[in-house]
Design a protein around this motif. Sequence first.
Motif, PDB file in Angstrom:
ATOM      1  N   VAL A   8       0.662  -1.114  -0.114  1.00  0.00           N
ATOM      2  CA  VAL A   8      -0.104   0.062  -0.182  1.00  0.00           C
ATOM      3  C   VAL A   8       0.940   1.222  -0.195  1.00  0.00           C
ATOM      4  CG1 VAL A   8      -1.944  -0.930   1.036  1.00  0.00           C
ATOM      5  CG2 VAL A   8      -0.194  -0.223   2.498  1.00  0.00           C
ATOM      6  N   ASN A   9       2.267   1.088   0.219  1.00  0.00           N
ATOM      7  CA  ASN A   9       2.997   2.217   0.075  1.00  0.00           C
ATOM      8  C   ASN A   9       2.483   3.431   1.138  1.00  0.00           C
ATOM      9  OD1 ASN A   9       5.211   3.984  -0.324  1.00  0.00           O
ATOM     10  ND2 ASN A   9       4.530   4.227  -2.377  1.00  0.00           N
ATOM     11  N   GLY A  10       2.376   2.923   2.327  1.00  0.00           N
ATOM     12  CA  GLY A  10       1.762   4.164   3.306  1.00  0.00           C
ATOM     13  C   GLY A  10       0.234   3.969   3.698  1.00  0.00           C
ATOM     14  N   LEU A  11       0.095   3.239   4.554  1.00  0.00           N
ATOM     15  CA  LEU A  11      -1.283   2.757   4.776  1.00  0.00           C
ATOM     16  C   LEU A  11      -2.292   4.019   5.019  1.00  0.00           C
ATOM     17  CD1 LEU A  11      -3.598   0.550   5.134  1.00  0.00           C
ATOM     18  CD2 LEU A  11      -3.017   0.326   7.375  1.00  0.00           C
ATOM     19  N   ARG A  12      -1.797   4.895   6.031  1.00  0.00           N
ATOM     20  CA  ARG A  12      -2.658   6.230   6.091  1.00  0.00           C
ATOM     21  C   ARG A  12      -2.970   6.891   4.890  1.00  0.00           C
ATOM     22  NH1 ARG A  12       1.443   8.476  10.694  1.00  0.00           N
ATOM     23  NH2 ARG A  12       2.876   7.431   9.408  1.00  0.00           N
ATOM     24  N   ALA A  13      -1.877   6.977   3.956  1.00  0.00           N
ATOM     25  CA  ALA A  13      -2.324   7.509   2.507  1.00  0.00           C
ATOM     26  C   ALA A  13      -3.176   6.574   1.916  1.00  0.00           C
ATOM     27  CB  ALA A  13      -0.979   7.618   1.729  1.00  0.00           C
ATOM     28  N   ALA A  14      -3.159   5.397   1.800  1.00  0.00           N
ATOM     29  CA  ALA A  14      -3.922   4.463   0.921  1.00  0.00           C
ATOM     30  C   ALA A  14      -5.242   4.579   1.722  1.00  0.00           C
ATOM     31  CB  ALA A  14      -3.720   2.962   1.375  1.00  0.00           C
ATOM     32  N   VAL A  15      -5.496   4.738   3.162  1.00  0.00           N
ATOM     33  CA  VAL A  15      -7.029   4.771   3.567  1.00  0.00           C
ATOM     34  C   VAL A  15      -7.501   6.001   2.995  1.00  0.00           C
ATOM     35  CG1 VAL A  15      -8.220   5.696   5.836  1.00  0.00           C
ATOM     36  CG2 VAL A  15      -6.520   3.684   5.732  1.00  0.00           C
ATOM     37  N   LYS A  16      -6.673   7.132   2.769  1.00  0.00           N
ATOM     38  CA  LYS A  16      -7.303   8.352   2.175  1.00  0.00           C
ATOM     39  C   LYS A  16      -7.719   7.935   0.568  1.00  0.00           C
ATOM     40  CE  LYS A  16      -4.726  11.516   5.082  1.00  0.00           C
ATOM     41  NZ  LYS A  16      -3.559  12.544   5.184  1.00  0.00           N
ATOM     42  N   HIS A  17      -7.309   7.169  -0.003  1.00  0.00           N
ATOM     43  CA  HIS A  17      -7.501   6.749  -1.241  1.00  0.00           C
ATOM     44  C   HIS A  17      -8.498   5.510  -1.157  1.00  0.00           C
ATOM     45  CE1 HIS A  17      -4.303   9.334  -1.941  1.00  0.00           C
ATOM     46  NE2 HIS A  17      -4.711   9.628  -3.070  1.00  0.00           N
ATOM     47  N   ASP A  18      -9.376   5.500  -0.497  1.00  0.00           N
ATOM     48  CA  ASP A  18     -10.664   4.465  -0.467  1.00  0.00           C
ATOM     49  C   ASP A  18     -10.093   2.981  -0.006  1.00  0.00           C
ATOM     50  OD1 ASP A  18     -12.598   6.364  -0.966  1.00  0.00           O
ATOM     51  OD2 ASP A  18     -12.190   6.096  -3.149  1.00  0.00           O
ATOM     52  N   PHE A  19      -8.938   2.757   0.643  1.00  0.00           N
ATOM     53  CA  PHE A  19      -8.469   1.556   0.938  1.00  0.00           C
ATOM     54  C   PHE A  19      -9.559   0.587   1.716  1.00  0.00           C
ATOM     55  CE2 PHE A  19      -7.133  -1.500   4.139  1.00  0.00           C
ATOM     56  CZ  PHE A  19      -6.306  -2.146   3.493  1.00  0.00           C
ATOM     57  N   VAL A  20     -10.379   1.139   2.578  1.00  0.00           N
ATOM     58  CA  VAL A  20     -11.324   0.532   3.143  1.00  0.00           C
ATOM     59  C   VAL A  20     -12.423  -0.075   2.261  1.00  0.00           C
ATOM     60  CG1 VAL A  20     -13.253   0.369   4.975  1.00  0.00           C
ATOM     61  CG2 VAL A  20     -10.870   1.471   5.420  1.00  0.00           C
ATOM     62  N   SER A  21     -12.832   0.581   1.375  1.00  0.00           N
ATOM     63  CA  SER A  21     -13.757   0.318   0.460  1.00  0.00           C
ATOM     64  C   SER A  21     -13.317  -0.686  -0.504  1.00  0.00           C
ATOM     65  CB  SER A  21     -14.092   1.403  -0.556  1.00  0.00           C
ATOM     66  OG  SER A  21     -14.857   2.509   0.153  1.00  0.00           O
ATOM     67  N   THR A  22     -12.034  -0.629  -1.012  1.00  0.00           N
ATOM     68  CA  THR A  22     -11.275  -1.741  -1.725  1.00  0.00           C
ATOM     69  C   THR A  22     -11.417  -3.183  -1.056  1.00  0.00           C
ATOM     70  OG1 THR A  22     -10.242  -0.016  -3.098  1.00  0.00           O
ATOM     71  CG2 THR A  22      -9.390  -2.282  -2.969  1.00  0.00           C
ATOM     72  N   PHE A  23     -10.884  -2.732   0.362  1.00  0.00           N
ATOM     73  CA  PHE A  23     -10.820  -3.968   1.192  1.00  0.00           C
ATOM     74  C   PHE A  23     -12.117  -4.824   1.353  1.00  0.00           C
ATOM     75  CE2 PHE A  23     -11.513  -5.998   5.128  1.00  0.00           C
ATOM     76  CZ  PHE A  23     -10.194  -6.817   5.387  1.00  0.00           C
ATOM     77  N   ASN A  24     -13.306  -3.950   1.579  1.00  0.00           N
ATOM     78  CA  ASN A  24     -14.533  -4.644   1.504  1.00  0.00           C
ATOM     79  C   ASN A  24     -15.153  -5.034   0.276  1.00  0.00           C
ATOM     80  OD1 ASN A  24     -14.892  -3.924   4.232  1.00  0.00           O
ATOM     81  ND2 ASN A  24     -15.463  -1.873   3.763  1.00  0.00           N
ATOM     82  N   ASN A  25     -14.736  -4.599  -0.951  1.00  0.00           N
ATOM     83  CA  ASN A  25     -15.189  -5.085  -2.067  1.00  0.00           C
ATOM     84  C   ASN A  25     -14.468  -6.347  -2.618  1.00  0.00           C
ATOM     85  OD1 ASN A  25     -16.935  -2.818  -2.657  1.00  0.00           O
ATOM     86  ND2 ASN A  25     -15.436  -1.641  -3.662  1.00  0.00           N
ATOM     87  N   LEU A  26     -13.229  -6.289  -2.202  1.00  0.00           N
ATOM     88  CA  LEU A  26     -12.547  -7.681  -2.361  1.00  0.00           C
ATOM     89  C   LEU A  26     -12.902  -8.703  -1.758  1.00  0.00           C
ATOM     90  CD1 LEU A  26      -8.940  -6.151  -3.172  1.00  0.00           C
ATOM     91  CD2 LEU A  26     -10.378  -7.023  -5.006  1.00  0.00           C
ATOM     92  N   ASN A  27     -13.377  -8.632  -0.600  1.00  0.00           N
ATOM     93  CA  ASN A  27     -13.903  -9.385   0.471  1.00  0.00           C
ATOM     94  C   ASN A  27     -13.141 -10.704   0.535  1.00  0.00           C
ATOM     95  OD1 ASN A  27     -15.951 -10.625   2.193  1.00  0.00           O
ATOM     96  ND2 ASN A  27     -17.116 -11.557   0.536  1.00  0.00           N
TER      97      ASN A  27
END
Length: 251
Positions: A8-27
Amino acid sequence: MKLISWNVNGLRAAVKHDFVSTFNNLNADFFCIQETKLQAGQIKLDLPGYHQFWNYAQKKGYSGTAIFAKQEPLNVTYGMDIEDYDTEGRIITLEYANFYLVTCYTPNSGQQLKRLDFRGLWDDAFKGYLNSLAANKSVLVCGDLNVAHETIDIKNPQSNHHSAGFTDQERQQFTKLLTSGFTDTFRHFYPEETGRYSWWSYRFSARDRNAGWRIDYFLSSNDLIDQLQDAQIHSEIFGSDHCPVELDVDL
């Protein structure tokens, strides 16, 4: 069973770019991340239904790995139990009844290959570590392994021949790992497919031109070959200079 791995090259930055939505969608049943760039307490992720396991580097804002797992493991270990390699938060291993899951963020050899010797020693130690696990039960390995194995795995092999991640030494070490009893799952399913990459430099519009490298992997111990179902590279997903990679396996 679906497994995802993503640098993710920095999780805090990834969270700002919809990491959680991606996480949930990939399930995924298991979601492994590398290069979290975090210390303990710097982020709180609400991921219902998942057990969270974190390995932090001693150096702030550097390296780091995590695994989010739907199933609670029998045991969790961090690193390889080798002091020289275990200060950068690079490895997590989950043990289950019939397999181990290892996520890894392999050290980069660095500018002017200043860390190439260290990288070679790491590769030897990591191969030994994985084979010690495989002596007990099946092993799945994922992560940013920081090597494009063959010329098919990189857009510009000639101009990058002596670049970190595509030196002869690193590629040979990866071959040794595979021949010791592991399968590159993407190449198992797609042995000749070109233009499939998992990392693109932020420079020179590399992603727009698909001038990439395939350096993110799922490996399996060879005893699992008949249980592998598919492997994918999700180049359509943004949020990092890497994209997620996927393995589907019947376990």
